[in-house]
Write a protein that holds these residues in place. Structure first.
Motif, PDB file in Angstrom:
ATOM      1  N   THR A 228       0.821  -1.388   0.069  1.00  0.00           N
ATOM      2  CA  THR A 228      -0.016   0.114   0.068  1.00  0.00           C
ATOM      3  C   THR A 228       0.802   1.336  -0.203  1.00  0.00           C
ATOM      4  O   THR A 228       0.513   2.272  -0.556  1.00  0.00           O
ATOM      5  CB  THR A 228      -0.884  -0.004   1.215  1.00  0.00           C
ATOM      6  OG1 THR A 228      -0.153  -0.195   2.354  1.00  0.00           O
ATOM      7  CG2 THR A 228      -1.879  -1.005   0.936  1.00  0.00           C
TER       8      THR A 228
ATOM      9  N   ARG B  33       4.001   1.468  -1.296  1.00  0.00           N
ATOM     10  CA  ARG B  33       4.280   1.512  -2.510  1.00  0.00           C
ATOM     11  C   ARG B  33       3.557   2.237  -3.658  1.00  0.00           C
ATOM     12  O   ARG B  33       3.878   2.939  -4.440  1.00  0.00           O
ATOM     13  CB  ARG B  33       5.152   0.310  -2.975  1.00  0.00           C
ATOM     14  CG  ARG B  33       5.646   0.195  -4.452  1.00  0.00           C
ATOM     15  CD  ARG B  33       5.952  -1.009  -4.827  1.00  0.00           C
ATOM     16  NE  ARG B  33       4.799  -2.086  -4.745  1.00  0.00           N
ATOM     17  CZ  ARG B  33       3.641  -2.043  -5.683  1.00  0.00           C
ATOM     18  NH1 ARG B  33       3.684  -1.352  -6.797  1.00  0.00           N
ATOM     19  NH2 ARG B  33       2.900  -3.045  -5.621  1.00  0.00           N
ATOM     20  N   GLU B  34       2.307   1.841  -3.706  1.00  0.00           N
ATOM     21  CA  GLU B  34       1.264   2.279  -4.628  1.00  0.00           C
ATOM     22  C   GLU B  34       0.939   3.491  -4.296  1.00  0.00           C
ATOM     23  O   GLU B  34       0.740   4.265  -5.167  1.00  0.00           O
ATOM     24  CB  GLU B  34      -0.124   1.577  -4.435  1.00  0.00           C
ATOM     25  CG  GLU B  34       0.041   0.032  -4.881  1.00  0.00           C
ATOM     26  CD  GLU B  34      -0.103  -0.035  -6.373  1.00  0.00           C
ATOM     27  OE1 GLU B  34      -0.377   0.829  -6.969  1.00  0.00           O
ATOM     28  OE2 GLU B  34       0.064  -1.240  -6.849  1.00  0.00           O
ATOM     29  N   ALA B  35       1.039   4.245  -3.256  1.00  0.00           N
ATOM     30  CA  ALA B  35       0.557   5.585  -2.847  1.00  0.00           C
ATOM     31  C   ALA B  35       1.888   6.492  -3.196  1.00  0.00           C
ATOM     32  O   ALA B  35       1.847   7.391  -3.817  1.00  0.00           O
ATOM     33  CB  ALA B  35       0.622   5.574  -1.197  1.00  0.00           C
TER      34      ALA B  35
ATOM     35  N   GLU C 273       4.175   5.710  -5.515  1.00  0.00           N
ATOM     36  CA  GLU C 273       4.165   5.768  -7.032  1.00  0.00           C
ATOM     37  C   GLU C 273       3.231   6.647  -7.423  1.00  0.00           C
ATOM     38  O   GLU C 273       3.362   7.163  -8.626  1.00  0.00           O
ATOM     39  CB  GLU C 273       4.144   4.401  -7.370  1.00  0.00           C
ATOM     40  CG  GLU C 273       5.303   3.363  -7.443  1.00  0.00           C
ATOM     41  CD  GLU C 273       5.265   1.799  -7.814  1.00  0.00           C
ATOM     42  OE1 GLU C 273       4.200   1.633  -8.258  1.00  0.00           O
ATOM     43  OE2 GLU C 273       6.154   1.201  -8.019  1.00  0.00           O
ATOM     44  N   SER C 274       1.880   6.541  -7.056  1.00  0.00           N
ATOM     45  CA  SER C 274       0.863   7.286  -7.466  1.00  0.00           C
ATOM     46  C   SER C 274       1.125   8.873  -7.226  1.00  0.00           C
ATOM     47  O   SER C 274       0.993   9.703  -8.167  1.00  0.00           O
ATOM     48  CB  SER C 274      -0.419   7.029  -6.700  1.00  0.00           C
ATOM     49  OG  SER C 274      -0.763   5.750  -6.808  1.00  0.00           O
ATOM     50  N   LEU C 275       1.940   9.275  -6.222  1.00  0.00           N
ATOM     51  CA  LEU C 275       2.025  10.511  -5.933  1.00  0.00           C
ATOM     52  C   LEU C 275       3.377  10.911  -6.958  1.00  0.00           C
ATOM     53  O   LEU C 275       3.019  11.987  -7.594  1.00  0.00           O
ATOM     54  CB  LEU C 275       2.658  10.819  -4.523  1.00  0.00           C
ATOM     55  CG  LEU C 275       3.092  12.033  -3.866  1.00  0.00           C
ATOM     56  CD1 LEU C 275       2.047  13.060  -4.083  1.00  0.00           C
ATOM     57  CD2 LEU C 275       3.775  12.069  -2.664  1.00  0.00           C
TER      58      LEU C 275
ATOM     59  N   ASP D 104       3.892   9.772  -9.805  1.00  0.00           N
ATOM     60  CA  ASP D 104       3.299   9.741 -11.288  1.00  0.00           C
ATOM     61  C   ASP D 104       2.537  11.057 -11.513  1.00  0.00           C
ATOM     62  O   ASP D 104       2.446  11.585 -12.608  1.00  0.00           O
ATOM     63  CB  ASP D 104       2.429   8.357 -11.322  1.00  0.00           C
ATOM     64  CG  ASP D 104       3.182   7.225 -11.655  1.00  0.00           C
ATOM     65  OD1 ASP D 104       4.395   7.448 -11.786  1.00  0.00           O
ATOM     66  OD2 ASP D 104       2.862   6.114 -11.368  1.00  0.00           O
ATOM     67  N   ALA D 105       2.000  11.599 -10.388  1.00  0.00           N
ATOM     68  CA  ALA D 105       1.048  12.717 -10.503  1.00  0.00           C
ATOM     69  C   ALA D 105       1.764  13.942 -10.890  1.00  0.00           C
ATOM     70  O   ALA D 105       1.298  14.895 -11.513  1.00  0.00           O
ATOM     71  CB  ALA D 105       0.315  12.984  -9.229  1.00  0.00           C
TER      72      ALA D 105
ATOM     73  N   ARG E   1      12.269  10.915 -11.567  1.00  0.00           N
ATOM     74  CA  ARG E   1      11.498  10.325 -10.532  1.00  0.00           C
ATOM     75  C   ARG E   1      12.280  10.955  -9.196  1.00  0.00           C
ATOM     76  O   ARG E   1      11.900  11.585  -8.470  1.00  0.00           O
ATOM     77  CB  ARG E   1      11.732   8.682 -10.266  1.00  0.00           C
ATOM     78  CG  ARG E   1      10.462   8.255 -10.900  1.00  0.00           C
ATOM     79  CD  ARG E   1      10.368   6.641 -10.393  1.00  0.00           C
ATOM     80  NE  ARG E   1      11.607   5.910 -10.897  1.00  0.00           N
ATOM     81  CZ  ARG E   1      11.700   5.106 -12.064  1.00  0.00           C
ATOM     82  NH1 ARG E   1      10.605   5.566 -12.798  1.00  0.00           N
ATOM     83  NH2 ARG E   1      12.592   4.503 -12.374  1.00  0.00           N
TER      84      ARG E   1
END
Length: 372
Positions: free
Chosen positions: A188, A190-192, A194-196, A198-199, A216
């Motif tokens: 969770t 990692r997903e958060a 990566e999403s941040l 990517d945004a 990055r």
């Protein structure tokens, strides 16, 4: 072995510039195959040394210590070789597929891990797993391996308690002052994360020379600085967290050798210092001959809030060519640096994102060095 070295020497003697792109690509693929064959042979021969207890005969307590000393391997690399050697028995079908080139080294690594993780269930499924994995990519191999492991062994490494115990993050400083980040993130987190990132990582422009890793890094720096500048950060010692730098006037003017370091004692390049000084708060500290503090001036912003608003209203986004990074992610750059006598005026300032601001000061440093 001498024949193999002779062939490699012949390849090395051919100038790469004389080869076509297709010939270069063919060489890379062939060398990859040769490297895999060498890894298989190394694993087999290491297994023989281990079975004979040859490492004891040679004066080493373990095959791993032998490889570390004689082959100058890191501990992790040596352990990996020994693990592959042991897999020649524990995962003989996978090892054979690796040896004849049907599976790549990275694919077999996942199967060797399964042989260690679920030794009771793996032998009955090994042939079927090899057949399934053979046409797959490495990423697909990893997914199939993990799904199969969970089907026979439960969540295993994905158990929430194990995730929480394993999670962690470290930031270390190298001798050159750069930092290295290493750690484990829960799925969770990692997903958060990566999403941040990517945004704030729009598709790169055609003229953007940065690699994905560099982009990055820059996104993480932008996020960190924006949070320090604008976030609801806690106050410590009467101030919000920030980057503090000690400098003298010559360093601000681009002359190295004086004082240009962080409060932690890390020496920074004068070009980096001048970039930070473009858009910062400045405090004057007067020291006596024995470094005693004689006077502390009031902290003042280089750019006032009103000037920043005016420049943002005019520029709207980063002024780097083709760049549209929003103003909240930008510094204000002095066209003529204030340390060189330039004016801090709306006309002499422009919005630059961190990437273009850094690039501008690197180029400015090159121009100054050429002049001298």
């Amino acid at each position: 072995m001498s024949e193999l070295r002779s062939v490699l020497d012949q390849m090395a003697a051919v100038a790469d510039e004389s080869l076509t792109t297709g010939e270069l690509a063919a060489d890379v693929v062939e060398l990859s195959n040769v490297c895999q064959m060498a890894e298989v042979l190394m694993a087999r021969k290491t297994k023989q040394i281990s079975d004979r207890r040859g490492h004891i005969e040679l004066g080493y307590p373990s095959p791993t210590s032998f490889l570390m000393d004689q082959c100058r391997m890191s501990a992790g690399h040596a352990k990996q070789v020994v693990s592959r050697a042991n897999a020649s028995e524990a995962a003989s079908v996978a090892f054979a597929a690796w040896a004849d080139g049907r599976l790549s080294t990275d694919q077999t690594r996942h199967l060797f891990h399964l042989a260690e993780a679920v030794p009771d269930a793996f032998p009955a499924a090994e042939e079927r797993l090899v057949a399934i994995i053979e046409p797959l990519s490495v990423r697909e191999t990893a997914k199939v391996s993990e799904y199969w492991r969970q089907s026979v062994d439960g969540p295993g490494d994905l158990d929430p308690e194990i995730e929480l115990a394993r999670r962690g993050l470290s930031v270390s400083k190298t001798m050159g002052g750069m930092g290295r980040v290493d750690g484990w993130l829960t799925p969770t987190a990692r997903e958060a994360f990566e999403s941040l990132l990517d945004a704030f990582m729009p598709p790169p422009r055609p003229d953007d020379p940065r690699t994905p890793r560099q982009r990055r890094h820059d996104a993480l720096e932008d996020l960190s600085r924006a949070w320090l500048d604008h976030g609801d950060t806690p106050v410590v010692g009467g101030e919000k967290p920030h980057i503090s730098v000690l400098t003298d006037i010559p360093a601000l003017q681009g002359i190295a050798g004086g004082l240009h370091e962080t409060l932690n004692g890390d020496i920074i390049a004068v070009d980096t210092l001048r970039m930070l000084a473009c858009d910062c708060s400045v405090s004057r500290i007067v020291l006596g001959p024995d470094s005693e503090v004689l006077d502390i001036g009031r902290k003042t912003r280089v750019w006032t809030a009103a000037q920043r608003r005016a420049i943002i209203a005019r520029d709207r986004h980063c002024q780097g060519e083709g760049c549209e990074v929003r103003p909240e992610w930008c510094d204000i750059h002095h066209i003529d640096h204030w340390a060189d006598g330039g004016h801090t005026s709306v006309e002499k300032g422009k919005l630059y994102c961190r990437f273009h601001h850094t690039s501008e000061h690197i180029e400015d440093g090159r121009r100054r060095r050429l002049r001298t």
